[in-house]
Write an enzyme that holds these catalytic residues in place. Sequence first.
Site, PDB file in Angstrom:
ATOM      1  N   GLU A   1      38.395  39.342  44.676  1.00 11.72           N
ATOM      2  CA  GLU A   1      38.363  38.809  42.901  1.00 11.72           C
ATOM      3  C   GLU A   1      37.368  38.748  41.720  1.00 11.72           C
ATOM      4  OE1 GLU A   1      35.216  35.850  42.690  1.00 11.72           O
ATOM      5  OE2 GLU A   1      34.842  36.151  44.115  1.00 11.72           O
TER       6      GLU A   1
ATOM      7  N   LYS B   1      37.636  30.869  33.768  1.00 11.70           N
ATOM      8  CA  LYS B   1      37.340  31.210  35.159  1.00 11.70           C
ATOM      9  C   LYS B   1      39.045  30.462  35.741  1.00 11.70           C
ATOM     10  CE  LYS B   1      34.169  28.701  38.545  1.00 11.70           C
ATOM     11  NZ  LYS B   1      33.398  28.192  38.563  1.00 11.70           N
TER      12      LYS B   1
ATOM     13  N   VAL C   1      37.583  32.152  44.144  1.00 13.63           N
ATOM     14  CA  VAL C   1      38.396  32.399  45.331  1.00 13.63           C
ATOM     15  C   VAL C   1      39.623  32.045  46.055  1.00 13.63           C
ATOM     16  CG1 VAL C   1      37.641  32.261  48.034  1.00 13.63           C
ATOM     17  CG2 VAL C   1      35.762  32.788  45.757  1.00 13.63           C
TER      18      VAL C   1
ATOM     19  N   ASP D   1      31.814  16.909  43.970  1.00  8.37           N
ATOM     20  CA  ASP D   1      32.044  18.512  43.117  1.00  8.37           C
ATOM     21  C   ASP D   1      31.880  19.243  44.839  1.00  8.37           C
ATOM     22  OD1 ASP D   1      31.978  20.751  42.224  1.00  8.37           O
ATOM     23  OD2 ASP D   1      30.216  20.869  40.786  1.00  8.37           O
TER      24      ASP D   1
ATOM     25  N   SER E   1      34.336  22.315  46.022  1.00  9.61           N
ATOM     26  CA  SER E   1      34.647  23.401  45.261  1.00  9.61           C
ATOM     27  C   SER E   1      36.089  23.390  45.681  1.00  9.61           C
ATOM     28  CB  SER E   1      34.090  25.128  45.472  1.00  9.61           C
ATOM     29  OG  SER E   1      35.034  26.085  45.229  1.00  9.61           O
ATOM     30  N   ALA E   2      37.207  24.107  45.195  1.00  6.67           N
ATOM     31  CA  ALA E   2      38.890  23.794  45.277  1.00  6.67           C
ATOM     32  C   ALA E   2      39.311  24.880  46.265  1.00  6.67           C
ATOM     33  CB  ALA E   2      39.707  24.663  44.118  1.00  6.67           C
ATOM     34  N   ASP E   3      38.035  26.127  46.595  1.00 10.20           N
ATOM     35  CA  ASP E   3      38.156  26.945  47.291  1.00 10.20           C
ATOM     36  C   ASP E   3      37.922  26.370  48.869  1.00 10.20           C
ATOM     37  OD1 ASP E   3      37.598  29.428  45.394  1.00 10.20           O
ATOM     38  OD2 ASP E   3      35.513  29.312  45.837  1.00 10.20           O
TER      39      ASP E   3
ATOM     40  N   LYS F   1      25.684  29.914  50.495  1.00 11.52           N
ATOM     41  CA  LYS F   1      24.086  29.377  49.590  1.00 11.52           C
ATOM     42  C   LYS F   1      23.830  28.383  49.334  1.00 11.52           C
ATOM     43  CE  LYS F   1      25.710  31.569  45.721  1.00 11.52           C
ATOM     44  NZ  LYS F   1      26.592  31.901  46.166  1.00 11.52           N
TER      45      LYS F   1
HETATM   46  N1  PSU Z   1      29.491  32.628  44.667  1.00 12.66           N
HETATM   47  C1  PSU Z   1      28.783  33.674  44.322  1.00 12.66           C
HETATM   48  N2  PSU Z   1      29.723  34.275  43.060  1.00 12.66           N
HETATM   49  C2  PSU Z   1      30.683  33.872  42.560  1.00 12.66           C
HETATM   50  C3  PSU Z   1      31.499  32.789  42.399  1.00 12.66           C
HETATM   51  C4  PSU Z   1      31.010  31.793  43.788  1.00 12.66           C
HETATM   52  O1  PSU Z   1      27.964  34.064  44.640  1.00 12.66           O
HETATM   53  O2  PSU Z   1      31.226  34.810  41.629  1.00 12.66           O
HETATM   54  C5  PSU Z   1      32.442  31.928  42.465  1.00 12.66           C
HETATM   55  C6  PSU Z   1      33.991  33.045  43.297  1.00 12.66           C
HETATM   56  O3  PSU Z   1      34.174  33.240  42.194  1.00 12.66           O
HETATM   57  C7  PSU Z   1      34.346  30.941  43.176  1.00 12.66           C
HETATM   58  C8  PSU Z   1      33.034  30.596  43.071  1.00 12.66           C
HETATM   59  O4  PSU Z   1      35.656  30.831  44.080  1.00 12.66           O
HETATM   60  O5  PSU Z   1      32.612  30.845  42.088  1.00 12.66           O
HETATM   61  C9  PSU Z   1      33.091  28.913  43.055  1.00 12.66           C
HETATM   62  O6  PSU Z   1      32.824  28.386  41.725  1.00 12.66           O
HETATM   63  P1  PSU Z   1      33.326  26.778  42.069  1.00 12.66           P
HETATM   64  O7  PSU Z   1      32.028  26.196  42.428  1.00 12.66           O
HETATM   65  O8  PSU Z   1      33.612  26.281  40.658  1.00 12.66           O
HETATM   66  O9  PSU Z   1      34.850  26.539  42.570  1.00 12.66           O
HETATM   67 MN    MN Z   2      32.497  22.632  41.461  1.00 14.38          MN
END
Ligand code: PSU
Ligand code: MN
Length: 322
Positions: A37, A99, A119, A151, A153-155, A172
């Site tokens: 990524e 992003k 991701v 909240d 994540s879309a992941d 984490k």
């Molecule tokens: N966790 C990490 N480092 C990162 C990310 C997550 O330890 O760089 C990044 C990844 O690209 C992940 C994104 O897909 O943050 C998730 O963001 P969000 O929670 O806004 O979906």
């Molecule tokens: Mn989010």
Amino acid sequence: MEYTEPDMGLKMNNRNLIISDDATNALQAGAPLVALESTIISHGMPYPKNIETALQVEQVIRENGATPATIAIVQGKLRVGLSPKEIYYLANKGQNVIKASRRDIPFLIAQNKDGATTVAGTMLIAAMAGIRVFATGGIGGVHRGVEQSMDVSADLEELAKTNVAVVCAGVKSVLDIPRTIEYLETKGVPLIGFQSDELPAFYTRSSGFKVDYRIDKPRHIAEAMKVKWQLNLKGGIVITNPVPEEYALDAQEIEAIISSAISEMNQLGITGKATTPFLLETIADKTAGRSLDTNIQLVLNNAKLATQVAVEYAQLNFNQEH
Ligand code: PSU
Ligand code: MN
């Protein structure tokens, strides 16, 4: 049984998708590839450690026998396999790059913009190209305080529908770990612990929560991937790989730091896509960079495992065809 990769054909007539020569050659030969990524480069780590790490990760993949393909959006094109110069460009622009998750992709293409893929964004582009294995540091998940913020994540949604196995160092504790596990269960996404019964927690090797399946050999992970997609059970697999012992941080110390970073974030009113980058940066500051060193080491470790899985997966498909 005849088996063709479900969405391999997509790349043939997709003018928005550009696959590097290296990646094209590997795909045509049925050789192993590992997707990477780019949000981790632009938003996940500061310059210049981000560029050093991005290039080192590619090196680890090559040394272990696969072709790396760093994924991003460059001038409105979905790009699979970037040159070192292009990686440098994203690393240097840092958080000034957009992003890019699933929702952003049509606009970045339509407006010829650049985007560093999360991701979710990386998974969907990797799948378009026919790449099945992806290495990263951490995935997004259900955030703490989700009752208020909603909240998620879309992941996690991408893992529910896109056929890519993601190797990460667990979940984490900036996230709500048990709720993230529940969400993956609901969506039918398998959670594997590589040589581990417990879900690792990114900076530490354990979280106190169990994975669905402990698997000790990359070969056995590849076999499960193949069966899942042969059966047309859509969606990804989360392969968690504990950070090497010597780089793990102290669990109590990091927990206290994470809690205070979350309080600061709430006080500042930071929400949405800005949360994860803010937390990573604040944690790195509060640990005087030790969390960043751990982050780099676990990414390299994940790249190695992802390569082993990709090699085994390619081997399984080769054996079937010959
Ligand atoms: N966790 C990490 N480092 C990162 C990310 C997550 O330890 O760089 C990044 C990844 O690209 C992940 C994104 O897909 O943050 C998730 O963001 P969000 O929670 O806004 O979906
Ligand atoms: Mn989010």
